[in-house]
Enzyme design. Structure first.
Site, PDB file in Angstrom:
ATOM      1  N   ARG A 197       0.829  -1.218   0.000  1.00 47.89           N
ATOM      2  CA  ARG A 197       0.000   0.000   0.000  1.00 47.89           C
ATOM      3  C   ARG A 197       0.859   1.262   0.000  1.00 47.89           C
ATOM      4  O   ARG A 197       0.519   2.245  -0.663  1.00 47.89           O
ATOM      5  CB  ARG A 197      -0.979  -0.005   1.192  1.00 47.89           C
ATOM      6  CG  ARG A 197      -1.820   1.265   1.274  1.00 47.89           C
ATOM      7  CD  ARG A 197      -3.111   1.098   2.070  1.00 47.89           C
ATOM      8  NE  ARG A 197      -2.935   0.401   3.318  1.00 47.89           N
ATOM      9  CZ  ARG A 197      -2.283   0.869   4.391  1.00 47.89           C
ATOM     10  NH1 ARG A 197      -1.748   2.081   4.347  1.00 47.89           N
ATOM     11  NH2 ARG A 197      -2.164   0.148   5.478  1.00 47.89           N
ATOM     12  N   ASP A 244      -7.439  18.369 -15.649  1.00 50.34           N
ATOM     13  CA  ASP A 244      -7.971  17.042 -15.962  1.00 50.34           C
ATOM     14  C   ASP A 244      -7.709  16.816 -17.452  1.00 50.34           C
ATOM     15  O   ASP A 244      -8.333  17.444 -18.309  1.00 50.34           O
ATOM     16  CB  ASP A 244      -9.472  16.980 -15.632  1.00 50.34           C
ATOM     17  CG  ASP A 244     -10.029  15.567 -15.776  1.00 50.34           C
ATOM     18  OD1 ASP A 244      -9.517  14.809 -16.626  1.00 50.34           O
ATOM     19  OD2 ASP A 244     -10.990  15.227 -15.057  1.00 50.34           O
ATOM     20  N   LYS A 282     -10.496   5.663 -19.091  1.00 52.98           N
ATOM     21  CA  LYS A 282     -10.958   6.112 -20.397  1.00 52.98           C
ATOM     22  C   LYS A 282      -9.928   5.781 -21.485  1.00 52.98           C
ATOM     23  O   LYS A 282      -9.703   4.628 -21.762  1.00 52.98           O
ATOM     24  CB  LYS A 282     -11.290   7.604 -20.343  1.00 52.98           C
ATOM     25  CG  LYS A 282     -12.147   8.011 -19.126  1.00 52.98           C
ATOM     26  CD  LYS A 282     -13.550   7.426 -19.145  1.00 52.98           C
ATOM     27  CE  LYS A 282     -14.298   7.544 -17.838  1.00 52.98           C
ATOM     28  NZ  LYS A 282     -14.364   8.876 -17.261  1.00 52.98           N
TER      29      LYS A 282
END
Ligand SMILES: *Cc1c(COP(=O)(O)O)cnc(C)c1O
Length: 385
Positions: free
Chosen positions: A55, A178, A203
């Site tokens: 992690r 973005d 995407k």
């Protein structure tokens, strides 16, 4: 934690074209070793001189993805479990009363995170149209954090990243862009002065509608600035780490991004021009069209107009839904950036009532353009009103 460990020597990518970097970065280059970074499904490491726990310390699988996207955008990349995990980690670092500038046409999840911060932490939020650069420059003066999304989704407005970043720098504000719709191959926000470039790798990077992942690329030009370390801590303690399979698939997707984008973009150019001529289409929004108000700016800042466009039809929301229901090949589906073409009447989503009711967003895929056109035409012409 965070002990450096032995990794394959990185290939020198200097001077290579982005299409080549997308293929070559983040690979081992060791005789007798696999040409792909293998999938390493691991949480725990044997203690010693190396990573201890995945992690915080990561895995080779994520790092290969991070190396590749970081190399493409010219910064240090951090992979997350989704685009929203990446976006939330960025906004999490803002304190009470932060002053934020946000586009009015903006990914709904981002707007929701910001509205939540405004309600809980008193963030002061200014929302502006992406293309109105002068207003962004004025707003930058009092801002802490500026969020841009260009080309915007679904209105395809073009923002002037370089001008806004110059104003932000003068004001001491950070800028995040973005970059999901543009992809790392069409736009490099860090080169234009942004501090962070953010992707939903779900995407175009993944490209096959088979994973969720997010990436933040951090500029590392400010000496002494700990943006990357602070974001790493947020990922470690927020626990928003990417999955092994997802990281592997996202990198595999990135390898073919330039080919997919080349075809999808060529299809989008053709479809935008034909839709623009169609008697039942009232407006087409696509930066590749000469009539687009951001056409010149798009040509200056992007390496291509991309594979996303929107169009409006005559009639109502209801008649548009009936037309779309006649599509056979094109998916009526919400996401974007995949090999398969997807369409959505965006105003049907909650929080999107500012959009024209018949606006359809088309995420153009890599099918043959004539098959896409036939499907669109039979659906649009299939209703006489
Ligand atoms: C999908 C999307 C996101 C959110 O990403 P997820 O991977 O779905 O969490 C953020 N920004 C844009 C522009 C997107 O299209």
């Amino acid at each position: 934690m965070n002990v450096p460990r032995r990794r394959a020597p990185a290939l020198d990518l200097t001077g290579l074209h982005p299409d080549t970097v997308a293929v070559a970065a983040g690979r081992p280059h060791l005789a007798g070793q696999p040409v792909n970074t293998p999938m390493v499904p691991v949480s725990n490491y044997d203690s010693g001189n190396g990573p201890e726990y995945a992690r915080g310390d990561g895995t080779d699988t994520w790092r290969a993805l991070e190396d590749a996207v970081g190399a493409l955008e010219g910064g240090k990349a951090l992979a997350f479990s989704s685009g929203m995990a990446a976006i939330s980690a960025l906004f999490d670092s803002l304190g009470p009363g932060a002053k934020i500038v946000l586009p009015d046409d903006c990914y709904q999840g981002t707007a929701t995170v910001v509205a939540d911060g405004a309600a809980r932490l008193g963030w002061r939020v200014i929302r502006l149209p992406t293309a109105e650069t002068e207003r962004w420059v004025q707003a930058a003066a009092g801002a802490d954090f500026i969020w841009m999304e260009t080309p915007s989704n679904p209105l395809l407005e073009i923002g002037d990243i370089a001008t806004v970043c110059a104003a932000a720098e003068a004001a001491g504000a950070l800028v995040a862009v973005d970059n999901t719709v543009a992809t790392p191959l069409l736009q490099r926000p860090l080169d234009l002065g942004a501090t962070f470039s953010v992707h939903s790798a779900t995407k175009f990077i993944g490209g096959h509608s088979d994973l969720l992942a997010g990436i933040v690329v951090c500029a590392d030009r400010q000496p002494g600035w700990d943006g990357f370390e602070s974001l790493t801590r947020r990922r470690t303690y927020g626990g928003a780490t990417p999955g092994t399979l997802e990281s592997y698939l996202a990198l595999r997707g990135l390898r073919t991004l330039s080919l997919r984008l080349e075809r999808a973009q060529a299809n989008a150019v053709e479809l935008a021009e034909r839709l623009d001529q169609h008697r039942l289409v009232t407006k087409v929004r696509y930066p590749g069209l000469l009539s687009h108000p951001g056409h010149d700016l798009a040509r200056a800042t992007l390496d291509g107009p991309g594979a996303l466009l929107s169009f409006e039809l005559v009639g109502s929301a209801v008649s548009t839904d009936v037309r779309l229901s006649k599509l056979q090949l094109i998916h009526r589906a919400t996401s974007l950036g995949a090999v398969e073409t997807c369409i959505e009447r965006r105003a049907k989503l909650s929080g999107q009532d500012h959009l024209p009711p018949t606006l359809c967003r088309l995420s153009v895929g890599i099918e043959h353009v004539e098959d896409l056109w036939s499907d669109l035409v039979q659906a649009i012409d299939g209703l006489v009103d």
